[in-house]
Design a protein around this motif. Structure first.
Motif, PDB file in Angstrom:
ATOM      1  N   PHE A 201       0.810  -1.213   0.000  1.00 11.37           N
ATOM      2  CA  PHE A 201       0.000   0.000   0.000  1.00 11.37           C
ATOM      3  C   PHE A 201       0.850   1.273   0.000  1.00 11.37           C
ATOM      4  CE2 PHE A 201      -2.806  -3.203   1.978  1.00 11.37           C
ATOM      5  CZ  PHE A 201      -3.870  -3.128   1.089  1.00 11.37           C
ATOM      6  N   ASP A 202       2.160   1.143   0.287  1.00 14.84           N
ATOM      7  CA  ASP A 202       3.028   2.328   0.281  1.00 14.84           C
ATOM      8  C   ASP A 202       3.075   2.977  -1.093  1.00 14.84           C
ATOM      9  OD1 ASP A 202       3.569   1.836   2.924  1.00 14.84           O
ATOM     10  OD2 ASP A 202       5.592   1.044   2.592  1.00 14.84           O
ATOM     11  N   PHE A 203       3.100   2.155  -2.155  1.00 14.82           N
ATOM     12  CA  PHE A 203       3.218   2.678  -3.508  1.00 14.82           C
ATOM     13  C   PHE A 203       2.178   2.121  -4.479  1.00 14.82           C
ATOM     14  CE2 PHE A 203       7.670   2.706  -1.882  1.00 14.82           C
ATOM     15  CZ  PHE A 203       7.853   4.082  -1.847  1.00 14.82           C
ATOM     16  N   GLN A 204       1.937   0.815  -4.431  1.00 18.61           N
ATOM     17  CA  GLN A 204       1.217   0.146  -5.513  1.00 18.61           C
ATOM     18  C   GLN A 204      -0.228   0.599  -5.666  1.00 18.61           C
ATOM     19  OE1 GLN A 204       1.822  -4.112  -4.912  1.00 18.61           O
ATOM     20  NE2 GLN A 204       3.976  -3.732  -4.463  1.00 18.61           N
ATOM     21  N   THR A 205      -0.852   1.014  -4.580  1.00 22.29           N
ATOM     22  CA  THR A 205      -2.254   1.448  -4.665  1.00 22.29           C
ATOM     23  C   THR A 205      -2.400   2.973  -4.609  1.00 22.29           C
ATOM     24  OG1 THR A 205      -2.499   1.187  -2.271  1.00 22.29           O
ATOM     25  CG2 THR A 205      -3.106  -0.692  -3.651  1.00 22.29           C
ATOM     26  N   GLN A 206      -1.283   3.675  -4.649  1.00 29.41           N
ATOM     27  CA  GLN A 206      -1.342   5.134  -4.639  1.00 29.41           C
ATOM     28  C   GLN A 206      -1.750   5.653  -6.016  1.00 29.41           C
ATOM     29  OE1 GLN A 206      -0.923   6.992  -1.745  1.00 29.41           O
ATOM     30  NE2 GLN A 206      -0.946   4.901  -0.909  1.00 29.41           N
ATOM     31  N   LYS A 207      -2.350   6.831  -6.030  1.00 29.17           N
ATOM     32  CA  LYS A 207      -2.798   7.423  -7.283  1.00 29.17           C
ATOM     33  C   LYS A 207      -1.620   7.744  -8.193  1.00 29.17           C
ATOM     34  CE  LYS A 207      -7.297   7.605  -6.768  1.00 29.17           C
ATOM     35  NZ  LYS A 207      -8.215   6.933  -7.720  1.00 29.17           N
ATOM     36  N   ALA A 208      -1.776   7.386  -9.464  1.00 24.21           N
ATOM     37  CA  ALA A 208      -0.769   7.704 -10.480  1.00 24.21           C
ATOM     38  C   ALA A 208      -1.524   8.005 -11.764  1.00 24.21           C
ATOM     39  CB  ALA A 208       0.187   6.542 -10.680  1.00 24.21           C
ATOM     40  N   GLY A 209      -1.599   9.267 -12.114  1.00 25.69           N
ATOM     41  CA  GLY A 209      -2.383   9.651 -13.288  1.00 25.69           C
ATOM     42  C   GLY A 209      -3.859   9.449 -13.046  1.00 25.69           C
ATOM     43  N   ASP A 210      -4.518   8.660 -13.910  1.00 26.98           N
ATOM     44  CA  ASP A 210      -5.965   8.460 -13.821  1.00 26.98           C
ATOM     45  C   ASP A 210      -6.356   7.318 -12.881  1.00 26.98           C
ATOM     46  OD1 ASP A 210      -6.394  10.512 -15.617  1.00 26.98           O
ATOM     47  OD2 ASP A 210      -6.314   9.179 -17.361  1.00 26.98           O
ATOM     48  N   GLY A 211      -5.374   6.615 -12.327  1.00 28.90           N
ATOM     49  CA  GLY A 211      -5.710   5.475 -11.470  1.00 28.90           C
ATOM     50  C   GLY A 211      -4.566   5.136 -10.543  1.00 28.90           C
ATOM     51  N   GLU A 212      -4.679   3.979  -9.898  1.00 26.36           N
ATOM     52  CA  GLU A 212      -3.626   3.557  -8.992  1.00 26.36           C
ATOM     53  C   GLU A 212      -2.395   3.082  -9.771  1.00 26.36           C
ATOM     54  OE1 GLU A 212      -7.552   2.438  -6.882  1.00 26.36           O
ATOM     55  OE2 GLU A 212      -6.766   2.559  -8.936  1.00 26.36           O
ATOM     56  N   LEU A 213      -1.240   3.088  -9.090  1.00 23.12           N
ATOM     57  CA  LEU A 213       0.017   2.745  -9.741  1.00 23.12           C
ATOM     58  C   LEU A 213       0.001   1.332 -10.318  1.00 23.12           C
ATOM     59  CD1 LEU A 213       2.926   3.434 -10.480  1.00 23.12           C
ATOM     60  CD2 LEU A 213       3.615   2.723  -8.174  1.00 23.12           C
ATOM     61  N   TYR A 214      -0.597   0.373  -9.593  1.00 16.87           N
ATOM     62  CA  TYR A 214      -0.599  -0.996 -10.112  1.00 16.87           C
ATOM     63  C   TYR A 214      -1.359  -1.095 -11.430  1.00 16.87           C
ATOM     64  CZ  TYR A 214      -5.440  -2.178  -8.760  1.00 16.87           C
ATOM     65  OH  TYR A 214      -6.813  -2.245  -8.656  1.00 16.87           O
ATOM     66  N   LYS A 215      -2.397  -0.268 -11.593  1.00 18.18           N
ATOM     67  CA  LYS A 215      -3.141  -0.254 -12.860  1.00 18.18           C
ATOM     68  C   LYS A 215      -2.276   0.320 -13.982  1.00 18.18           C
ATOM     69  CE  LYS A 215      -7.776   0.158 -10.861  1.00 18.18           C
ATOM     70  NZ  LYS A 215      -8.987   0.998 -10.780  1.00 18.18           N
ATOM     71  N   THR A 216      -1.481   1.335 -13.657  1.00 18.62           N
ATOM     72  CA  THR A 216      -0.560   1.896 -14.641  1.00 18.62           C
ATOM     73  C   THR A 216       0.455   0.858 -15.079  1.00 18.62           C
ATOM     74  OG1 THR A 216      -0.814   4.122 -13.706  1.00 18.62           O
ATOM     75  CG2 THR A 216       1.138   3.719 -15.059  1.00 18.62           C
ATOM     76  N   VAL A 217       0.958   0.080 -14.116  1.00 21.48           N
ATOM     77  CA  VAL A 217       1.905  -0.989 -14.437  1.00 21.48           C
ATOM     78  C   VAL A 217       1.261  -1.993 -15.387  1.00 21.48           C
ATOM     79  CG1 VAL A 217       3.136  -2.984 -13.482  1.00 21.48           C
ATOM     80  CG2 VAL A 217       3.275  -0.761 -12.328  1.00 21.48           C
ATOM     81  N   LEU A 218       0.050  -2.419 -15.069  1.00 20.96           N
ATOM     82  CA  LEU A 218      -0.643  -3.393 -15.911  1.00 20.96           C
ATOM     83  C   LEU A 218      -0.884  -2.850 -17.313  1.00 20.96           C
ATOM     84  CD1 LEU A 218      -3.315  -4.689 -13.364  1.00 20.96           C
ATOM     85  CD2 LEU A 218      -1.334  -5.969 -14.187  1.00 20.96           C
ATOM     86  N   LYS A 219      -1.410  -1.642 -17.404  1.00 19.53           N
ATOM     87  CA  LYS A 219      -1.738  -1.053 -18.706  1.00 19.53           C
ATOM     88  C   LYS A 219      -0.484  -0.815 -19.540  1.00 19.53           C
ATOM     89  CE  LYS A 219      -5.924   1.254 -17.020  1.00 19.53           C
ATOM     90  NZ  LYS A 219      -6.513   2.561 -16.624  1.00 19.53           N
ATOM     91  N   THR A 220       0.551  -0.261 -18.913  1.00 19.36           N
ATOM     92  CA  THR A 220       1.772   0.063 -19.646  1.00 19.36           C
ATOM     93  C   THR A 220       2.471  -1.192 -20.130  1.00 19.36           C
ATOM     94  OG1 THR A 220       2.058   2.072 -18.324  1.00 19.36           O
ATOM     95  CG2 THR A 220       3.986   1.265 -19.518  1.00 19.36           C
ATOM     96  N   SER A 221       2.479  -2.222 -19.311  1.00 22.05           N
ATOM     97  CA  SER A 221       3.190  -3.452 -19.673  1.00 22.05           C
ATOM     98  C   SER A 221       2.615  -4.094 -20.933  1.00 22.05           C
ATOM     99  CB  SER A 221       3.163  -4.447 -18.513  1.00 22.05           C
ATOM    100  OG  SER A 221       1.852  -4.972 -18.313  1.00 22.05           O
ATOM    101  N   LYS A 222       1.344  -3.864 -21.189  1.00 16.96           N
ATOM    102  CA  LYS A 222       0.708  -4.454 -22.373  1.00 16.96           C
ATOM    103  C   LYS A 222       1.227  -3.839 -23.675  1.00 16.96           C
ATOM    104  CE  LYS A 222      -3.753  -5.164 -22.188  1.00 16.96           C
ATOM    105  NZ  LYS A 222      -5.195  -4.891 -21.992  1.00 16.96           N
ATOM    106  N   THR A 223       1.900  -2.691 -23.582  1.00 11.75           N
ATOM    107  CA  THR A 223       2.441  -2.031 -24.774  1.00 11.75           C
ATOM    108  C   THR A 223       3.855  -2.492 -25.089  1.00 11.75           C
ATOM    109  OG1 THR A 223       3.444  -0.127 -23.628  1.00 11.75           O
ATOM    110  CG2 THR A 223       1.094   0.016 -24.153  1.00 11.75           C
TER     111      THR A 223
END
Length: 279
Positions: free
Chosen positions: A154-176
């Motif tokens: 919860f220190d980083f992975q669920t914190q807000k990053a852009g339009d959503g939480e950081l873990y969502k950014t990781v998931l979305k970005t990795s698909k590219t």
């Protein structure tokens, strides 16, 4: 191994159990300490007792590196034994690597080529060029840390990053990333309420799920929100299985714990198959 082969093994065994081989010499049965290679003898006994119940094994490399060259040799003997005796079983080097590109390429060579694991866990923080060298290895998988089971997640992975939480950014970005079809993801069982969101982003990927058992994660909750059309889960248990006993019956007791999990998984798979048939 392909994901189709992994799925076929899951259906054949009615199991998506991954057993973590995290060997601590202070915890293994004392009689093994008199053998030439206690770590390997422990692993071999666990594998021999549970290979018909598990579809994957996951040595955490820290538990081998801690013992220097002897520990690394034990890891090498363990993966060689699995590949020779049980090539149908998916193997995971839980190494959590990730560095600049040329260094990642060497890590990929070490775990996926030299040791011949089917997959390796990788930290995504340094981005595309630290992960793509792993993804470039043909017929191998990179398991990206996305939402882990530890409290500090919860220190980083669920914190807000852009339009959503950081873990969502990781998931979305990795698909590219190049060869992203070779990605799997670590999603902790202690975060079961997040699986619905995860599946919106990576509906078809396999998820490696630690945290069931000793860490308190719920298998039924993970399956309710995390299963996909090919099951899509590898649920890991380490301490709850391998340290079920500290006596000479340790392998038998480990089998009992593994069988209990497999039977629970079998019931879930049968229900899931019936549900699919009715759709």
């Amino acid at each position: 191994m392909t994901t189709q082969q992994l799925y076929a093994e899951i259906i054949r065994k009615k199991s998506f159990l991954c057993i973590g081989l995290d060997v601590d010499l202070d915890k293994i049965p004392p009689h093994l300490l008199a053998t030439e290679d206690p770590i390997f003898e422990f692993n071999k006994a666990i594998i021999d007792a549970t290979h018909d119940l598990a579809v994957a094994y996951k040595p955490n490399t820290a538990f081998y590196e801690a013992y220097g060259l002897k520990g690394w040799h034990s890891l090498e003997k363990t993966i060689n034994y699995l590949n020779e005796k049980h090539p149908e079983i998916f193997t995971i080097a839980d190494a959590k690597r990730g560095d600049i590109g040329n260094t990642s390429a060497m890590y990929a060579r070490a775990f996926l080529e030299d040791l011949a694991f089917d997959s390796v866990t990788v930290a995504p923080y340094m981005g595309r060029d630290s992960v793509e060298p792993f993804l470039a290895v043909k017929d191998k998988f990179t398991i990206l840390l996305a939402l882990t089971s530890n409290g500090g997640a919860f220190d980083f992975q669920t914190q807000k990053a852009g339009d959503g939480e950081l873990y969502k950014t990781v998931l979305k970005t990795s698909k590219t990333w190049q060869n992203s079809e070779n990605l799997m993801y670590v999603i902790g069982a202690t975060k079961a309420e997040y699986f619905t969101e995860v599946r919106k982003i990576v509906p078809n990927s396999f998820l490696l799920v630690p945290g069931v058992g000793a860490q308190g994660g719920s298998l039924s909750e993970v399956c309710r929100y995390g299963m996909n059309d090919t099951v899509g889960l590898l649920v890991n248990s380490s301490r709850g299985i391998i340290y079920a006993s500290n006596d000479e019956d340790f392998a038998e007791k480990a089998r009992g714990e593994a069988q209990a999990m497999q039977q629970e998984m079998e019931a879930i798979i049968i229900d899931w198959q019936l549900s699919k048939a009715l759709d």
